[in-house]
Design an enzyme around this catalytic site. Structure first.
Site, PDB file in Angstrom:
ATOM      1  N   ASP A  35       0.787  -1.235   0.000  1.00  0.00           N
ATOM      2  CA  ASP A  35       0.000   0.000   0.000  1.00  0.00           C
ATOM      3  C   ASP A  35       0.824   1.294   0.000  1.00  0.00           C
ATOM      4  O   ASP A  35       0.556   2.203  -0.780  1.00  0.00           O
ATOM      5  CB  ASP A  35      -0.963  -0.005   1.193  1.00  0.00           C
ATOM      6  CG  ASP A  35      -2.002   1.103   1.111  1.00  0.00           C
ATOM      7  OD1 ASP A  35      -2.418   1.438  -0.012  1.00  0.00           O
ATOM      8  OD2 ASP A  35      -2.414   1.619   2.157  1.00  0.00           O
ATOM      9  N   CYS A  37     -22.410   1.683  -7.582  1.00  0.00           N
ATOM     10  CA  CYS A  37     -21.425   2.445  -6.810  1.00  0.00           C
ATOM     11  C   CYS A  37     -21.391   3.905  -7.240  1.00  0.00           C
ATOM     12  O   CYS A  37     -21.289   4.817  -6.403  1.00  0.00           O
ATOM     13  CB  CYS A  37     -20.042   1.812  -6.921  1.00  0.00           C
ATOM     14  SG  CYS A  37     -19.391   1.659  -8.597  1.00  0.00           S
TER      15      CYS A  37
END
Length: 381
Positions: free
Chosen positions: A134, A194
């Protein structure tokens, strides 16, 4: 080197150490991603949290000159909390997004990847590897997509057939030329759930995110939250995952396979009033082990004030007035004043008026005026 057999052994070992899914990708340039990132930059859609240049983020060999392959891993995390505490009139609660419910995933995934690296090193002593989770330059999602972990959804998350998008991702770059796995076909089709559910329109189009408008990003900023976002974050104090919740692939998906990721209810859904006065030591002891603590306590306290306004929690007025009067940080004092105005009791408005006489910071005074403006709005109604 029998890379095909080694690949099979790595995949088997990955299951032994609790990796839910693994895929292998070539370390070639991510050309499509590079163009998308350039477009993001031109449009001003970047969050500012990105690490490295566009070239470093899309060209693995810039980070690791001998790179031949990238191993991508995924670990599933829960989407539902057992015995979740509920807000009461006397004790309103905030909530962390699901990706921050358990132990910081950076720690867990890095440990898994380092075990993988050691396993490979035992087989190939002169192997070279580089672990990323990440915070590295490479896009975890782009690597996972290429490695066949899942497809990139319109909500910009990697969606796996098995676990939906509730997965953490990490990668291991290596100089071993593994045969790459096949990417999955796009599975969103004509679905726009979404995009329709995003409160700010941050999902500009399928797969493109304006990070500046994303509420998950906004909850992590440290300054005053823009007015347009205050009414939309609700009781979220870190992150925002509506774009995942509405995804059909996440319907009834809830995996509790890693004890580290199990939410502690009192941490994942904390009482809001105690957060306003939490000390640095208490904050570290209570929240320091979760991913949502990485920006420190200030953004979370600001968001807690906004959440109390969302609830119109009259029981918090005395505490918020105290914070407005005493806290040394202008963002917290100003947000407290705005929160008091939204709660809208006579005591709240009187507290703002009294505090204005001693306040010197212009931004805080501006927030106080906004707080008092709610009194006029209430009178007109």
């Amino acid at each position: 080197m029998d890379t095909a057999n080694l690949k099979k052994e790595i995949a088997e070992y990955s299951k032994e150490i609790g990796i839910d899914k693994i895929g292998f990708a070539a370390a070639d340039v991510f050309g499509e991603l590079k163009e998308r990132l350039r477009r993001q930059q031109e449009l001003g859609y970047q969050s500012g949290f990105e690490k490295g240049t566009i070239e470093e983020r899309t060209e693995p060999k810039r980070l690791f000159p001998e790179a031949k392959s990238i191993l991508s891993i995924a670990l599933a995390y829960p989407s539902r909390m057992k015995d979740a505490p509920r807000s009461t009139k006397e004790s309103c609660r905030g909530v962390f997004c699901r990706a921050s419910w358990g132990v910081d995933y950076h720690v867990v995934l890095r440990e898994k990847l380092e075990k993988l690296a050691l396993f490979i090193q035992e087989k190939i002593p002169d192997v070279e590897t580089k672990v990323m989770v990440d915070t590295g330059e490479l896009s975890d999602r782009a690597v996972a997509e290429r490695a066949g972990i899942g497809f990139s959804g319109k909500n910009t998350s990697i969606i796996t057939p098995e676990f939906g998008s509730y997965v953490y991702l990490g990668e291991l770059i290596t100089n071993i030329p593994f045969i790459p796995d096949e990417p999955l076909a796009d599975g969103c089709g004509s679905c726009t759930k979404c995009l329709d559910a995003c409160p700010t329109g941050a999902l500009v189009q399928g797969g493109q995110l304006n990070a500046q408008k994303c509420l998950a990003f906004q909850t992590q900023t440290k300054g005053f939250l823009d007015d347009e976002y205050r009414s939309k974050i609700g009781n979220f104090i870190y992150g925002f995952d509506t774009c995942q919740v509405v995804c059909p692939y996440n319907k009834k998906v809830d995996f509790h396979v890693h004890p580290e990721f199990e939410p502690e209810p009192e941490v994942a859904k904390p009482q809001l009033k105690p957060m306003l006065r939490i000390s640095n030591r208490e904050f570290k002891n209570t929240f320091g082990h979760i991913a949502g603590s990485w920006r420190g306590k200030k953004p979370l306290q600001r968001n807690a004030l906004i959440a109390l306004a969302h609830y119109k929690d009259e029981t918090a007025v005395d505490e918020i007035i105290s914070v407005m009067n005493d806290d040394p940080r202008p963002v917290i004092r100003g947000t407290a004043a705005w929160s008091l105005g939204k709660i809208g009791t006579e005591e709240a408005f009187a507290g703002i008026q009294k505090a204005m006489k001693d306040e010197m910071d212009e931004q805080v005074l501006f927030e106080m005026e906004k707080g008092l403006a709610f009194e006029q709005e209430t009178a007109e109604i």
